[in-house]
Design a protein around this motif. Structure first.
Motif, PDB file in Angstrom:
ATOM      1  N   ILE A   1      44.725  44.332  42.183  1.00  0.00           N
ATOM      2  CA  ILE A   1      44.471  44.401  40.682  1.00  0.00           C
ATOM      3  C   ILE A   1      44.331  45.682  40.008  1.00  0.00           C
ATOM      4  O   ILE A   1      44.062  46.647  40.518  1.00  0.00           O
TER       5      ILE A   1
ATOM      6  N   ARG B   1      37.922  33.057  35.972  1.00  0.00           N
ATOM      7  CA  ARG B   1      39.217  33.265  35.343  1.00  0.00           C
ATOM      8  C   ARG B   1      40.363  33.820  36.192  1.00  0.00           C
ATOM      9  O   ARG B   1      41.294  33.387  36.029  1.00  0.00           O
ATOM     10  N   LEU B   2      39.793  34.843  36.661  1.00  0.00           N
ATOM     11  CA  LEU B   2      40.806  35.711  37.647  1.00  0.00           C
ATOM     12  C   LEU B   2      41.316  34.810  38.896  1.00  0.00           C
ATOM     13  O   LEU B   2      42.509  34.905  38.905  1.00  0.00           O
ATOM     14  N   ARG B   3      40.405  33.851  39.433  1.00  0.00           N
ATOM     15  CA  ARG B   3      40.908  32.914  40.289  1.00  0.00           C
ATOM     16  C   ARG B   3      41.998  31.982  39.698  1.00  0.00           C
ATOM     17  O   ARG B   3      42.856  31.677  40.471  1.00  0.00           O
TER      18      ARG B   3
ATOM     19  N   GLN C   1      45.581  33.473  39.291  1.00  0.00           N
ATOM     20  CA  GLN C   1      45.981  33.492  40.781  1.00  0.00           C
ATOM     21  C   GLN C   1      46.523  32.295  41.116  1.00  0.00           C
ATOM     22  O   GLN C   1      47.525  32.148  41.789  1.00  0.00           O
TER      23      GLN C   1
ATOM     24  N   ILE D   1      43.965  43.235  34.518  1.00  0.00           N
ATOM     25  CA  ILE D   1      42.843  42.967  33.569  1.00  0.00           C
ATOM     26  C   ILE D   1      43.128  43.911  32.529  1.00  0.00           C
ATOM     27  O   ILE D   1      43.010  45.057  32.875  1.00  0.00           O
TER      28      ILE D   1
ATOM     29  N   TYR E   1      38.750  42.497  46.571  1.00  0.00           N
ATOM     30  CA  TYR E   1      39.801  42.943  45.581  1.00  0.00           C
ATOM     31  C   TYR E   1      39.984  44.591  46.068  1.00  0.00           C
ATOM     32  O   TYR E   1      39.149  45.363  46.160  1.00  0.00           O
TER      33      TYR E   1
ATOM     34  N   LEU F   1      34.332  35.874  34.396  1.00  0.00           N
ATOM     35  CA  LEU F   1      35.346  36.531  34.763  1.00  0.00           C
ATOM     36  C   LEU F   1      36.172  36.511  36.338  1.00  0.00           C
ATOM     37  O   LEU F   1      37.443  36.385  36.253  1.00  0.00           O
TER      38      LEU F   1
ATOM     39  N   LEU G   1      34.842  43.896  41.855  1.00  0.00           N
ATOM     40  CA  LEU G   1      35.688  43.544  42.469  1.00  0.00           C
ATOM     41  C   LEU G   1      36.004  43.889  43.912  1.00  0.00           C
ATOM     42  O   LEU G   1      36.484  43.126  44.522  1.00  0.00           O
TER      43      LEU G   1
ATOM     44  N   VAL H   1      47.226  41.077  39.712  1.00  0.00           N
ATOM     45  CA  VAL H   1      46.680  40.663  38.606  1.00  0.00           C
ATOM     46  C   VAL H   1      46.428  42.025  37.608  1.00  0.00           C
ATOM     47  O   VAL H   1      46.127  42.905  38.040  1.00  0.00           O
TER      48      VAL H   1
ATOM     49  N   LEU I   1      45.268  39.247  32.459  1.00  0.00           N
ATOM     50  CA  LEU I   1      44.127  38.764  31.798  1.00  0.00           C
ATOM     51  C   LEU I   1      43.369  39.655  31.192  1.00  0.00           C
ATOM     52  O   LEU I   1      42.932  40.700  31.286  1.00  0.00           O
TER      53      LEU I   1
END
Length: 224
Positions: free
Chosen positions: A4, A111-113, A116, A50, A26, A108, A21, A48, A76
Motif C-alpha cells: 500500500i 473499505r480497503l478490503r 481489494q 490511500i 500490509y 477504513l 496497516l 492500493v 481510496l
C-alpha cells in the motif's frame, strides 16, 4: 495484495496508518506530497493507494488523474473535505472510494478490503451472486429465485456497470455518460427512474434496498 502507498501531508496520520496497516499484514510506503507519490508509484507496483486530497504541491485529484493515465491501481481517497462536489470530482477522476476524516479505523480497513475484493473479482469469471439475485455478466443473464429476470437494455447497462464495480461508489455522471452519452450528464432523473425499476425487479424490499444503494447527490453503489 498487501503493498500500500499512503499519501498524506500530515506526519501523524502517516505514522498512525503505517503502524496500523503494518499490524494488519500490509507493507506500507508513505509519501507526503503528490510528486513523491507519483514517483513512488512509477518505481514499483502497489496493490492500493490511500490518498489525501489536500496535498502541499498539487491537489489530490490531479494525482488521481495522472495516475490513471498509466495505472489501474485501486485508489481510496482519505480527505477532510466533506462536500459532495469534492467527492464527485475525485471519483470522476478515477478514485475507487472515498472516506471522510475523521474516520474510524474499522471503516477504513473495511473499505480497503472492499477495493481489494473488487480488483480480484474483476479478474475472475464474471458471475456475481447476492442473497437476492445472480448476475451472469458473460451470458448477460439475471436470475432471481431460479427464474430469469427480464431487463431492458438500459436497465442491464446500469446494472452491469454497478456489478462490475462491487462496493465502489459510481457517480451519477459516470453512469449517465456510459449509458446515455456525454450530452446527458445532468439528467439525474433518468437514473432515479431506472434505479427504481431495477429495485422493483431485484430487491426483496425495493423501498429498503440491500444491494442497489443510493449515495444521495453523488451516485450509486452495488453491495453484493
Amino acid at each position: 495484495m498487501n503493498d500500500i502507498l499512503v499519501v498524506d501531508d500530515d506526519p501523524h496520520i502517516l505514522k498512525a496508518l503505517k503502524i496500523t496497516l503494518h499490524a494488519h499484514g500490509y507493507t506500507v510506503v508513505t509519501a507526503s506530497d503528490g510528486e513523491s507519490a507519483l514517483q513512488s508509484a512509477a518505481r514499483r507496483p502497489f496493490d492500493v493507494v490511500i490518498l489525501d486530497l489536500g496535498l502541499p504541491d498539487m491537489d489530490g485529484t490531479t494525482v488521481i488523474t495522472r495516475l490513471r493515465q498509466w495505472s489501474r491501481v485501486p485508489i481510496l481517497v482519505l480527505s477532510a473535505r466533506h462536500g459532495s462536489d469534492d467527492k464527485v470530482k475525485a471519483l470522476d477522476a478515477g478514485a475507487d472510494d472515498y472516506v471522510t476524516k475523521p474516520f474510524g479505523l474499522d471503516e477504513l480497513l473495511a473499505r480497503l478490503r472492499a477495493v481489494q475484493r473488487r480488483t480480484v473479482q474483476a479478474e475472475d469469471t464474471p458471475v456475481v451472486t447476492t442473497a437476492s439475485f445472480t448476475v451472469d455478466l458473460a451470458m448477460r443473464r439475471v436470475t432471481r429465485n431460479g427464474q430469469d429476470v427480464r431487463l431492458t437494455p438500459t436497465e442491464w447497462g446500469i446494472l452491469e456497470l454497478l456489478v462490475r464495480n462491487p462496493g465502489k461508489l459510481v457517480t451519477q455522471r459516470q453512469l449517465l455518460t456510459e449509458i446515455w452519452g456525454s450530452a446527458y450528464t445532468k439528467e439525474a432523473n433518468y437514473l432515479r427512474v431506472y434505479m427504481a425499476q431495477l429495485r422493483r425487479k431485484l430487491e426483496p424490499v425495493p423501498g429498503n434496498p440491500r444491494h442497489l444503494l443510493t449515495e444521495a447527490g453523488i451516485g450509486y453503489r452495488f453491495q453484493p
